[in-house]
Scaffold this active site. Structure first.
Site, short mmCIF file in Angstrom:
data_model
loop_
_atom_site.label_atom_id
_atom_site.label_comp_id
_atom_site.label_asym_id
_atom_site.label_seq_id
_atom_site.Cartn_x
_atom_site.Cartn_y
_atom_site.Cartn_z
N LYS A 176 -25.63 56.76 132.41
CA LYS A 176 -26.20 55.43 132.39
C LYS A 176 -25.53 54.67 131.24
CE LYS A 176 -29.07 51.92 131.65
NZ LYS A 176 -28.69 50.85 130.69
N PRO A 177 -24.56 53.78 131.53
CA PRO A 177 -23.92 53.01 130.47
C PRO A 177 -24.77 51.83 130.05
CG PRO A 177 -22.98 52.37 132.57
CD PRO A 177 -24.01 53.44 132.86
N SER A 230 -30.01 53.26 119.21
CA SER A 230 -30.88 52.99 118.06
C SER A 230 -31.86 54.13 117.82
CB SER A 230 -31.66 51.70 118.28
OG SER A 230 -32.68 51.88 119.25
N GLU A 251 -27.49 60.73 118.71
CA GLU A 251 -26.68 60.11 117.67
C GLU A 251 -27.22 58.71 117.50
OE1 GLU A 251 -24.26 57.63 116.12
OE2 GLU A 251 -22.81 58.12 117.69
N LEU A 252 -27.96 58.51 116.41
CA LEU A 252 -28.79 57.31 116.26
C LEU A 252 -28.25 56.39 115.16
CD1 LEU A 252 -32.21 59.16 116.68
CD2 LEU A 252 -30.72 58.18 118.45
N CYS A 285 -21.85 52.42 114.13
CA CYS A 285 -22.93 53.18 113.50
C CYS A 285 -22.49 53.83 112.19
CB CYS A 285 -23.48 54.24 114.46
SG CYS A 285 -22.22 55.35 115.11
N GLU A 386 -30.34 48.54 108.78
CA GLU A 386 -28.97 48.68 109.25
C GLU A 386 -28.40 47.31 109.62
OE1 GLU A 386 -26.42 51.27 112.55
OE2 GLU A 386 -28.58 51.01 112.80
#
Length: 483
Positions: A176-177, A230, A251-252, A285, A386
């Protein structure tokens, strides 16, 4: 539509077939505001069809001779390289980053497929010393159907980095992109089709993130979920997956510190900061978000930094002279402006930049000036939030103990950087930073051979390296007694 869009498939790809739908979504060029094309949107039934197709294909893909699976992956790598110019143009049109960055991303994806193809040959098991007439054996096996959810900031690289190890280990995939950047994914799936992958091994569905994500997490067929995005969404997926006990890689968010010690090579530090911070316009990120500069060299550092920042050319990523492209959406600019206002209201100094670009070629896009803020403190939002954009907040320190405490004062723990020529400082900084990755006098910390991932609320699991492919296997212990 541009030429590269004319023949691009924009449907779902399920069980080796392209499927159109009545429900469509526009894909916008963030540099111009133009609609590039429309892509199909999957419903719950089609998402389930994709999962079932991957499930049916799994025993076939798993049973392939290793050398045959390796050949498929090398074929994809070849096709990525052969089509790099087209893929880069598609990426820049839908995402905005400069064309040269897009092409490097595509080539890195080819390297990921090559690395994992060969790493699959090295998924060695283990023999454990056992009593007489016994054999203790550990075997690594593919986990099954993998669901992958990828973000918009690296619409090609995040796909190749997830799918290459998953496929190399013998799994099948449903992707799912991001809804903002589905075209790069579709172009890659055209290459899977050209490489003649068996039906159902790779599948792509586009549509509602909430609905498709829920279908992934609720499915007992999906054995592994890998997600980049996120921290709040990662936490929600983690919670939703609790009832099906999936293996997960998350990977957040990141909030990388960039430490410039008093003995640092300032030219090298400025060059590294510019490269790392303004890559993809700060929408990375692992981008440096808090720039800690020793008080003794702060003025000299700022003096070198300002002309380097002001020399950056902001523009459409299709222009050869553009260093910095647009942000992805209007709300990205809104968040950055709010952070700048909050910081300056609380005493920060706006050194350069700080404004949206709206005249001429910038009128319909989401362009922001590269920005430097000085005198930033931990009372300001930008110290803890962030920043996904082109803002450099400068914070001063006097001792290594002080800067390590400030650098670790965050819920995130993905990437970190430091510039220093003091060997004892290198040792102290690298040992005490609470991050999954540390770059000392270097900002290139993502390679096919090296592990990528974070700690704390930046998630868990690793991508790239021999650790990356291990995320997609299970360890089976076999105890054989010879009678």
């Amino acid at each position: 539509m541009t030429n590269v869009m004319n023949n691009l498939n924009t449907g779902l790809y399920i069980n080796g077939k392209w499927i159109d739908t009545e429900d469509k979504k526009d894909v916008i060029n963030p540099a111009t505001g133009d609609v590039l094309t429309q892509v199909a949107q999957a419903n719950e039934t089609q998402t389930e069809d994709a999962i079932l197709a991957a499930h049916a294909a799994f025993p076939i893909w798993k049973a392939l001779e290793l050398k045959d699976r390796v050949q498929y992956l090398h074929k994809v790598a070849d096709l990525l390289e052969e089509n790099a110019d087209r893929l880069a143009e598609i990426m820049t049109l839908e995402q905005g980053k400069p064309l040269k960055e897009s092409k490097l991303e595509v080539i890195a994806g080819a390297e990921s497929f090559r690395w994992n193809a060969e790493e699959s040959r090295r998924l060695y098991g283990e023999l454990i010393p056992a009593p007489n007439n016994h054999k203790y054996e550990v075997i690594y096996e593919p986990i099954g159907v993998v669901a992958a959810i990828t973000p918009w900031n690296f619409p090609s690289g995040m796909i190749t980095r997830k799918l290459a190890p998953a496929l190399a280990a013998g799994n099948t995939v449903v992707l799912k992109p991001s809804s903002d950047t589905p075209l790069s994914a579709l172009a890659i799936f055209e290459l899977f089709e050209q490489a003649e992958f068996p039906e159902g091994v790779v599948n792509i569905v586009m549509g509602s993130s909430k609905e498709i994500g829920q279908a992934f997490t609720d499915s007992n067929i999906v054995k592994k979920l890998t997600f980049t995005g996120s921290t709040p969404i990662g936490k929600a997926l983690y919670e939703q997956s609790s009832q099906t006990l999936k293996k997960m890689s998350l990977e957040l968010g990141g909030h990388a510190p960039f430490i410039v010690n008093k003995d640092a090579d300032l030219d090298a530090a400025v060059k590294g900061l510019i490269a790392a911070k303004f890559r993809n316009n700060g929408q990375v990120c692992i981008a440096p978000n808090r720039i800690f500069v020793h008080n003794a060299i702060k003025d000299a550092f700022i003096e070198k930094l300002i002309p380097a920042v002001e020399a950056l050319k902001v523009g459409n990523g299709m222009n050869e002279d553009s260093n910095v492209g647009p942000l992805i959406r209007e709300d990205a600019i809104d968040k950055i402006k709010q952070q700048i206002i909050n910081a300056t209201d609380k005493g920060a100094t706006l050194v350069t930049g700080g404004h949206r670009l709206t005249e001429g070629e910038y009128a319909k896009g989401f362009f922001m000036q590269p920005t430097v803020l000085d005198n930033v403190k931990n009372t300001m939002d930008i110290f803890y939030e962030e920043t996904f954009g082109p803002v450099i907040p400068v914070i001063t320190f006097d001792t290594l103990e002080e800067v390590i405490e400030m650098a670790n004062d965050t819920e995130y723990g993905l990437a970190s950087y430091a510039y220093t020529n003091d060997s004892s400082a290198i040792q102290y900084i690298s040992r005490n930073l609470e991050y999954g990755m540390v770059g000392i006098n270097e900002v290139a910390i993502s390679n096919a051979e090296t592990p990528f991932g974070g700690v704390k609320h930046s998630g868990f699991g690793r991508e790239n390296s021999h650790l990356g492919i291990k995320e997609y296997v299970t360890a089976k212990f076999v105890n054989t007694k010879y009678l």
